[in-house]
Design an enzyme around this catalytic site. Structure first.
Site, PDB file in Angstrom:
ATOM      1  N   ARG A  21      23.699  45.540 -34.750  1.00  8.90           N
ATOM      2  CA  ARG A  21      24.602  46.318 -35.598  1.00  8.90           C
ATOM      3  C   ARG A  21      24.046  46.479 -37.001  1.00  8.90           C
ATOM      4  NH1 ARG A  21      27.659  45.741 -39.447  1.00  8.90           N
ATOM      5  NH2 ARG A  21      27.659  43.483 -39.566  1.00  8.90           N
TER       6      ARG A  21
ATOM      7  N   LYS B  28      15.260  59.888 -39.075  1.00 12.50           N
ATOM      8  CA  LYS B  28      16.682  59.983 -38.746  1.00 12.50           C
ATOM      9  C   LYS B  28      17.133  58.701 -38.076  1.00 12.50           C
ATOM     10  CE  LYS B  28      17.042  59.668 -34.868  1.00 12.50           C
ATOM     11  NZ  LYS B  28      16.588  58.626 -33.890  1.00 12.50           N
TER      12      LYS B  28
ATOM     13  N   TYR C 256      21.003  63.999 -32.285  1.00 12.13           N
ATOM     14  CA  TYR C 256      20.353  65.276 -31.948  1.00 12.13           C
ATOM     15  C   TYR C 256      21.390  66.285 -31.462  1.00 12.13           C
ATOM     16  CZ  TYR C 256      15.950  62.749 -32.227  1.00 12.13           C
ATOM     17  OH  TYR C 256      14.896  62.007 -32.669  1.00 12.13           O
TER      18      TYR C 256
ATOM     19  N   ASP D  85      21.391  56.924 -33.114  1.00  9.27           N
ATOM     20  CA  ASP D  85      19.998  56.957 -32.682  1.00  9.27           C
ATOM     21  C   ASP D  85      19.650  58.217 -31.887  1.00  9.27           C
ATOM     22  OD1 ASP D  85      17.390  55.855 -32.342  1.00  9.27           O
ATOM     23  OD2 ASP D  85      17.945  55.206 -30.315  1.00  9.27           O
TER      24      ASP D  85
ATOM     25  N   LEU E  89      11.014  52.962 -40.416  1.00 10.27           N
ATOM     26  CA  LEU E  89      11.572  51.625 -40.191  1.00 10.27           C
ATOM     27  C   LEU E  89      12.895  51.728 -39.435  1.00 10.27           C
ATOM     28  CD1 LEU E  89      11.085  50.377 -43.868  1.00 10.27           C
ATOM     29  CD2 LEU E  89       9.871  49.468 -41.860  1.00 10.27           C
TER      30      LEU E  89
ATOM     31  N   HIS F  79      16.369  51.920 -44.083  1.00 11.91           N
ATOM     32  CA  HIS F  79      15.960  53.192 -44.710  1.00 11.91           C
ATOM     33  C   HIS F  79      16.359  53.265 -46.183  1.00 11.91           C
ATOM     34  CE1 HIS F  79      15.693  55.637 -40.657  1.00 11.91           C
ATOM     35  NE2 HIS F  79      14.875  54.594 -40.692  1.00 11.91           N
TER      36      HIS F  79
ATOM     37  N   ASP G 120       6.605  51.971 -32.798  1.00 14.10           N
ATOM     38  CA  ASP G 120       6.330  52.877 -31.693  1.00 14.10           C
ATOM     39  C   ASP G 120       6.259  54.341 -32.128  1.00 14.10           C
ATOM     40  OD1 ASP G 120       6.230  52.324 -28.670  1.00 14.10           O
ATOM     41  OD2 ASP G 120       7.314  54.214 -28.857  1.00 14.10           O
TER      42      ASP G 120
ATOM     43  N   ALA H  55       5.969  55.692 -35.170  1.00 12.14           N
ATOM     44  CA  ALA H  55       4.904  55.966 -36.140  1.00 12.14           C
ATOM     45  C   ALA H  55       3.551  56.051 -35.435  1.00 12.14           C
ATOM     46  CB  ALA H  55       4.878  54.882 -37.213  1.00 12.14           C
ATOM     47  N   LEU H  56       3.276  55.074 -34.586  1.00 12.45           N
ATOM     48  CA  LEU H  56       1.930  54.978 -34.006  1.00 12.45           C
ATOM     49  C   LEU H  56       1.698  55.979 -32.875  1.00 12.45           C
ATOM     50  CD1 LEU H  56       1.599  51.099 -34.008  1.00 12.45           C
ATOM     51  CD2 LEU H  56       0.204  52.694 -35.339  1.00 12.45           C
ATOM     52  N   ARG H  57       2.729  56.208 -32.068  1.00 14.40           N
ATOM     53  CA  ARG H  57       2.526  57.102 -30.914  1.00 14.40           C
ATOM     54  C   ARG H  57       2.725  58.570 -31.248  1.00 14.40           C
ATOM     55  NH1 ARG H  57       2.272  53.807 -26.336  1.00 14.40           N
ATOM     56  NH2 ARG H  57       3.750  52.093 -26.388  1.00 14.40           N
TER      57      ARG H  57
END
Ligand code: NDP
Length: 407
Positions: free
Chosen positions: A235, A161, A249, A245, A138, A143, A73, A75-77
């Site tokens: 997990r 991240k 931020y 996730d 990924l 990662h 999602d 990467a593509l969007r």
């Protein structure tokens, strides 16, 4: 990477810590007990996605060729369409576990069949001189291994991240980058986003006076799902969940707005019983930090509450308020001093994506310093580990100057 034991706290804020994570407590992932990696690779194209129909524009001389690993999602969007705005980066290869998607995306972005790789054929990318850098998009739990593979293939790495699931993985990635003599950058896009950059500058200029309190919240309500359906609740692929996730931020903002590293951390983490979403991860995490200056930060993140994306910094002379603070766009930034409120519009948030691509390209071409290096990602994983250690023990965790846990 040099080991500098005389490194100052402020320098750590800028570049992250470097010392080994001696005596580190178990990470949030380990704290949640044994798990497996049940998520299958090779998802189809995301719902409603429109692929480009026009060929990509010709790239400028000196532009850096990127391979994208993981056609999901984000990467593509978000990432791949923004290469069109980059001055110095272009897409030259794709890596995916889904052959049909690889073909469709390859055709849309003008990537020739011989530069479309599966995870199994990835090592062949070493022989492709058109690929100088690899962008890892990924699931987090993959990662570290893919960064090591990319470095082994002689490529530079941009890594999404959070950098990885543990500080130990981050250290492995940094060591691999040094062995290969290739750059490692963490895609902390807010460092290239005008509202967040303006906020950093205002804080450096002491626009709120002496900082007293930072509050951040990054929350949303996740729909029904299970670990086999969604890596974000697995997990093995997501660690403890919302903190890594989304809360990251707020963690980042607390660091780049305060310009300090906490020396004491307390925290709580909650996982409800009988909710398949939270069979393996936490539903929410709340942490309170003490900074050496005496300022405090409260950082909250949730996958199970009504959505909020907010950062506030309050000082003796005023407050800086961002709501939303770290989204892709639509950000607001207000400076409140007494009865006065100034709404700032420092620029178009859209530039953050190409900005980070150009930043890595400059580091590759001119050797300029990376402002979001692997050491910053390592620092943040150490803080995440300290947060989970505090939550598990119910005690305040004391930190060393390199963000490792004292004692
Ligand atoms: P998605 O699930 O949408 O995509 C991940 C892709 O990884 C999949 O489509 C798949 O690509 C590939 N993949 C390989 N192995 C697996 C596996 N075992 N399970 C699932 N997918 C696998 O995730 P996102 O795109 O949302 O997130 C990817 C990364 O980007 C994460 O690190 C995330 O934190 C980061 N991100 C960053 C954001 C930011 O604002 N900076 C925003 C959103 C995400 P394929 O089918 O091609 O093999």
């Amino acid at each position: 990477m040099t080991q500098d034991h005389g490194i100052t706290r402020r320098r750590l804020i800028e570049v992250g810590g470097t010392a080994a994570a001696a005596g580190l407590v178990m990470s949030g992932a380990a704290a949640l007990g044994p798990s497996r990696n049940p998520v299958a690779t090779g998802q189809p194209l995301p719902d409603g996605l429109t692929l480009p129909t026009a060929p990509p524009r010709a790239h400028l001389p000196g532009s850096v060729g990127f391979a994208i690993i993981g056609l999901g999602d984000y990467a593509l969007r978000q990432i791949m369409p923004r290469f069109a705005q980059s001055e110095r980066a272009h897409i030259t290869a794709l890596v995916s576990g889904n052959p049909a998607k690889l073909r469709a995306v390859g055709e849309a972005y003008g990537v020739p069949p011989e530069a479309r790789y599966s995870y199994d054929s990835f090592a062949e990318i070493a022989a492709n001189p058109a690929v100088e850098a690899v962008y890892i998009v990924l699931p987090t739990g993959l990662h570290a291994a893919w960064a090591e593979r990319a470095f082994a293939a002689g490529k530079h790495v941009m890594c999404e991240k959070p950098m990885a699931l543990s500080s130990a993985e981050c250290e492995r990635m940094i060591a691999a980058s040094q062995r290969a003599n290739r750059k490692l950058m963490i895609a902390y896009r807010c460092h290239f986003e005008p509202y967040n950059r303006a906020a950093m500058e205002l804080m450096r200029d002491r626009a709120v006076g002496d900082l007293r309190l930072i509050r951040t919240e990054h929350s949303y309500r996740m729909g029904p799902t299970t670990p086999p359906q969604n890596w974000r609740v697995s997990r093995a692929l997501a660690g403890g969940g919302p903190l890594e996730d989304y809360g990251i931020y707020g963690l980042q903002a607390a660091l780049y707005l305060s310009g300090e590293l906490p020396d004491r951390i307390s925290a709580s983490a909650y996982r409800p019983a009988n909710d398949p979403r939270f069979a393996e991860i936490y539903a929410h995490v709340a942490t309170q930090w003490h900074f050496p200056s005496g300022a405090a930060a409260q950082i909250v993140t949730s996958y199970a509450s009504a959505g909020l994306n907010m950062v506030e910094a309050r000082g003796t002379g005023g407050a800086l308020v961002m709501r939303p603070a770290t989204n892709y766009g639509g950000l607001t930034l207000a400076l409140e001093t007494g009865r006065d409120r100034r709404d700032l519009t420092p620029g178009d948030s859209e530039v953050q994506f190409a900005g980070q691509l150009d930043h890595l390209a400059s580091a590759i071409r001119e050797g300029t310093a990376i402002i979001t290096p692997g050491e910053m990602g390592l620092r943040d994983l150490r803080l995440i580990e300290a947060i989970y250690a505090a939550a598990q023990s119910g005690r305040t965790v004391i930190l060393n100057a390199d963000a490792t846990i004292a004692g």
